[in-house]
Every structure is written in C-alpha cells, then in structure tokens.
Design a protein around this motif. Structure first.
Motif, mmCIF file in Angstrom:
data_model
loop_
_atom_site.group_PDB
_atom_site.id
_atom_site.type_symbol
_atom_site.label_atom_id
_atom_site.label_comp_id
_atom_site.label_asym_id
_atom_site.label_seq_id
_atom_site.Cartn_x
_atom_site.Cartn_y
_atom_site.Cartn_z
ATOM 1 N N GLY A 169 21.650 8.885 3.282
ATOM 2 C CA GLY A 169 20.837 9.676 2.366
ATOM 3 C C GLY A 169 20.576 11.093 2.832
ATOM 4 O O GLY A 169 19.975 11.887 2.107
ATOM 5 N N THR A 170 21.022 11.446 4.033
ATOM 6 C CA THR A 170 20.878 12.808 4.539
ATOM 7 C C THR A 170 21.700 13.779 3.705
ATOM 8 O O THR A 170 22.831 13.476 3.312
ATOM 9 C CB THR A 170 21.332 12.876 6.023
ATOM 10 O OG1 THR A 170 20.384 12.175 6.825
ATOM 11 C CG2 THR A 170 21.467 14.304 6.517
ATOM 12 N N SER A 171 21.144 14.960 3.429
ATOM 13 C CA SER A 171 21.870 16.006 2.702
ATOM 14 C C SER A 171 22.627 16.878 3.695
ATOM 15 O O SER A 171 22.045 17.343 4.679
ATOM 16 C CB SER A 171 20.892 16.876 1.903
ATOM 17 O OG SER A 171 20.258 16.120 0.901
ATOM 18 N N LEU A 172 23.901 17.088 3.440
ATOM 19 C CA LEU A 172 24.759 17.900 4.302
ATOM 20 C C LEU A 172 25.394 18.995 3.468
ATOM 21 O O LEU A 172 25.979 18.722 2.420
ATOM 22 C CB LEU A 172 25.847 17.029 4.940
ATOM 23 C CG LEU A 172 26.999 17.766 5.639
ATOM 24 C CD1 LEU A 172 26.511 18.447 6.901
ATOM 25 C CD2 LEU A 172 28.133 16.800 5.955
ATOM 26 N N ALA A 173 25.272 20.250 3.927
ATOM 27 C CA ALA A 173 25.945 21.380 3.284
ATOM 28 C C ALA A 173 26.923 21.974 4.290
ATOM 29 O O ALA A 173 26.559 22.221 5.443
ATOM 30 C CB ALA A 173 24.930 22.436 2.842
ATOM 31 N N LEU A 174 28.159 22.203 3.849
ATOM 32 C CA LEU A 174 29.182 22.810 4.698
ATOM 33 C C LEU A 174 29.511 24.201 4.183
ATOM 34 O O LEU A 174 29.657 24.406 2.980
ATOM 35 C CB LEU A 174 30.457 21.967 4.695
ATOM 36 C CG LEU A 174 30.426 20.623 5.420
ATOM 37 C CD1 LEU A 174 31.762 19.914 5.239
ATOM 38 C CD2 LEU A 174 30.133 20.818 6.893
ATOM 39 N N ASP A 175 29.641 25.142 5.111
ATOM 40 C CA ASP A 175 30.046 26.497 4.767
ATOM 41 C C ASP A 175 31.563 26.520 4.569
ATOM 42 O O ASP A 175 32.258 25.530 4.826
ATOM 43 C CB ASP A 175 29.613 27.455 5.885
ATOM 44 C CG ASP A 175 29.652 28.908 5.460
ATOM 45 O OD1 ASP A 175 29.855 29.176 4.260
ATOM 46 O OD2 ASP A 175 29.480 29.789 6.324
ATOM 47 N N ARG A 207 24.111 28.707 1.543
ATOM 48 C CA ARG A 207 23.904 27.598 0.594
ATOM 49 C C ARG A 207 23.547 28.114 -0.785
ATOM 50 O O ARG A 207 23.769 27.454 -1.792
ATOM 51 C CB ARG A 207 22.767 26.694 1.090
ATOM 52 C CG ARG A 207 23.085 25.907 2.347
ATOM 53 C CD ARG A 207 21.857 25.140 2.809
ATOM 54 N NE ARG A 207 20.835 26.009 3.343
ATOM 55 C CZ ARG A 207 19.528 25.778 3.257
ATOM 56 N NH1 ARG A 207 19.085 24.712 2.619
ATOM 57 N NH2 ARG A 207 18.663 26.618 3.788
ATOM 58 N N TYR A 208 22.962 29.311 -0.831
ATOM 59 C CA TYR A 208 22.512 29.907 -2.102
ATOM 60 C C TYR A 208 23.415 31.051 -2.546
ATOM 61 O O TYR A 208 23.056 31.817 -3.426
ATOM 62 C CB TYR A 208 21.086 30.421 -1.960
ATOM 63 C CG TYR A 208 20.155 29.441 -1.301
ATOM 64 C CD1 TYR A 208 19.857 28.218 -1.895
ATOM 65 C CD2 TYR A 208 19.571 29.730 -0.076
ATOM 66 C CE1 TYR A 208 19.008 27.312 -1.286
ATOM 67 C CE2 TYR A 208 18.713 28.823 0.545
ATOM 68 C CZ TYR A 208 18.447 27.621 -0.072
ATOM 69 O OH TYR A 208 17.611 26.723 0.542
ATOM 70 N N GLY A 209 24.584 31.195 -1.911
ATOM 71 C CA GLY A 209 25.512 32.255 -2.285
ATOM 72 C C GLY A 209 25.225 33.586 -1.615
ATOM 73 O O GLY A 209 25.798 34.601 -1.993
ATOM 74 N N GLU A 210 24.326 33.590 -0.624
ATOM 75 C CA GLU A 210 24.005 34.829 0.082
ATOM 76 C C GLU A 210 24.595 34.813 1.482
ATOM 77 O O GLU A 210 24.718 33.764 2.110
ATOM 78 C CB GLU A 210 22.484 35.025 0.181
ATOM 79 C CG GLU A 210 21.825 35.362 -1.133
ATOM 80 C CD GLU A 210 20.356 35.732 -0.953
ATOM 81 O OE1 GLU A 210 19.782 35.400 0.092
ATOM 82 O OE2 GLU A 210 19.798 36.330 -1.873
ATOM 83 N N LEU A 211 24.934 35.994 1.945
ATOM 84 C CA LEU A 211 25.434 36.171 3.299
ATOM 85 C C LEU A 211 24.498 37.145 3.997
ATOM 86 O O LEU A 211 24.479 38.331 3.685
ATOM 87 C CB LEU A 211 26.855 36.726 3.252
ATOM 88 C CG LEU A 211 27.636 36.774 4.551
ATOM 89 C CD1 LEU A 211 27.722 35.390 5.184
ATOM 90 C CD2 LEU A 211 29.036 37.287 4.286
ATOM 91 N N VAL A 212 23.679 36.630 4.903
ATOM 92 C CA VAL A 212 22.695 37.450 5.605
ATOM 93 C C VAL A 212 23.290 37.872 6.947
ATOM 94 O O VAL A 212 23.623 37.031 7.782
ATOM 95 C CB VAL A 212 21.376 36.685 5.817
ATOM 96 C CG1 VAL A 212 20.375 37.542 6.583
ATOM 97 C CG2 VAL A 212 20.787 36.249 4.476
ATOM 98 N N ILE A 213 23.423 39.173 7.132
ATOM 99 C CA ILE A 213 24.001 39.723 8.362
ATOM 100 C C ILE A 213 22.921 40.532 9.065
ATOM 101 O O ILE A 213 22.384 41.485 8.496
ATOM 102 C CB ILE A 213 25.227 40.606 8.055
ATOM 103 C CG1 ILE A 213 26.289 39.781 7.320
ATOM 104 C CG2 ILE A 213 25.795 41.207 9.328
ATOM 105 C CD1 ILE A 213 27.467 40.585 6.827
ATOM 106 N N ARG A 214 22.580 40.145 10.271
ATOM 107 C CA ARG A 214 21.535 40.811 11.033
ATOM 108 C C ARG A 214 22.089 41.322 12.361
ATOM 109 O O ARG A 214 22.539 40.539 13.202
ATOM 110 C CB ARG A 214 20.365 39.858 11.318
ATOM 111 C CG ARG A 214 19.688 39.284 10.079
ATOM 112 C CD ARG A 214 18.921 40.342 9.318
ATOM 113 N NE ARG A 214 18.165 39.776 8.213
ATOM 114 C CZ ARG A 214 17.996 40.354 7.045
ATOM 115 N NH1 ARG A 214 18.569 41.536 6.810
ATOM 116 N NH2 ARG A 214 17.280 39.787 6.096
#
Length: 200
Positions: A6-12, A123-130
């Motif tokens: 039941g764990t949710s897994l998101a892959l890039d 996961r939300y379609g954003e790419l955060v670069i810091r």
C-alpha cells in the motif's frame, strides 16, 4: 505506483527500482535515478531503501532518495528516517526538511535544510534547481527530454543556477537556462540538442 503493502512510490524520469518484499522486511533497491515514497505503516515490517552501499530506513514518513553516479541524496517530506551505510552501526537521524548525502564508500554527511515543498517537486511537474552549476542544471533538465543532449561548451565560472522550471517542457527550460549566458542551442536530427558556446 502503489506497492504490494500500500506504500505510494513515485519514480522520476530515467529511474528504476527492484522490490524485495519478504516476511521480515520491505526493501526497495534504487537501481538508477530518483524516487519518493509515502510509506504505509499498517504493515509492521521495516521499510528500507537501498542505494549504492547505504540504507535509508523509514520511521513513519515520506521521503526522497536520489542516486547520481556514486552520490546518493536523501531528504524528508514527512516524519523521519535513519540513514546509514549497510555495514555500519551508526545512523544519521533526519526529520522533516532535513537532507543528507553520501558517496559510495563514504560517510553520511548532513546538508542544509530544504523546503519540504521543494523535495521531489518533479512529482508535480516542477524542477527546482537550487545553487547548482550550469552544467549540472543542464544535465538535470536533459533527463526529461526524449532525445540526446550534448553540451560542448565551457560553463565553468558561470553564475550558479537558482530556478523553478517545468519538467514537462524541457526544451523551453533549457532555453531559459542558457539565455543570457552566451550559449547557443542547435536542434539536431533525432530530437537531439547541441549546446555550444556562442557570441555574447
């Protein structure tokens, strides 16, 4: 994806895992790329993510693990995790907004705190670069392209990148990144992109 427990897994993009679920543990092996999990805690078996020669163990949480060559990055969006090398007794405790990394064969090192909203924003379609180099930022964006990307330019010494871009339009993201940096973009057959030094 929903795992058997039941764990949710998101892959890039360009990521792969192997699942090892047994009567005594739930283990996810990160073979390449980046993942984010929201662990199901109705199941009492320990939940671990193995990457390179280290292990991140869930302690009631959602967290990110990313592997790039010999470096593994970890960040926590909920709860806490324990991070350690597979053969070492010492573990690093990370809580919400905390991050760490380790190199294959090296110790776990704490990193500056991060905004939980920025963690695994893909996961939300954003790419955060810091605070990344131009070369690293371009390599990160290129993961989301359907064709090859070549950088034949000296980007050393360029201002570091702080940006939030869309990963569902990677070519636009690359264009905005090279704009004003003296780099030229050339489209090639097979959806290839060539980035070279251009005239300022």
């Amino acid at each position: 994806y929903t795992l058997p427990d039941g764990t949710s897994l998101a892959l890039d993009a360009q990521s792969a895992v192997a699942l090892h679920f047994s009567p005594t543990e739930r283990r996810v092996e990160l073979l390449a790329g980046r993942l984010w999990v929201d662990v199901q805690h109705q199941d009492t078996r320990p939940f671990r993510v193995v990457a390179a020669d280290g292990v991140t163990q869930d302690v009631g949480t959602a967290f990110f693990v990313g592997q790039d060559k010999n470096r593994v990055d970890i960040a926590v969006t909920q709860g806490r995790v324990l991070v350690g090398k597979q053969d070492a007794a010492m573990q690093t405790d990370l809580q919400v907004g905390q991050a760490a990394h380790y190199l294959r064969g090296g110790a776990v090192m704490r990193d500056p705190a991060v905004d939980p909203e920025d963690i695994a924003a893909w996961r939300y379609g954003e790419l955060v670069i810091r605070n990344q180099s131009v070369a690293d930022a371009l390599r990160l964006i290129a993961r989301y392209r359907r064709g090859p990307t070549w950088v034949w330019a000296n980007t050393a010494g360029m201002d570091r990148v702080d940006a939030v871009l869309r990963n569902d339009h990677p070519d636009d993201a690359i264009l905005s990144l090279i704009n004003g940096r003296g780099l030229k973009l050339t489209h090639l057959p097979g959806n290839g992109l060539l980035i070279t030094s251009g005239s300022r």
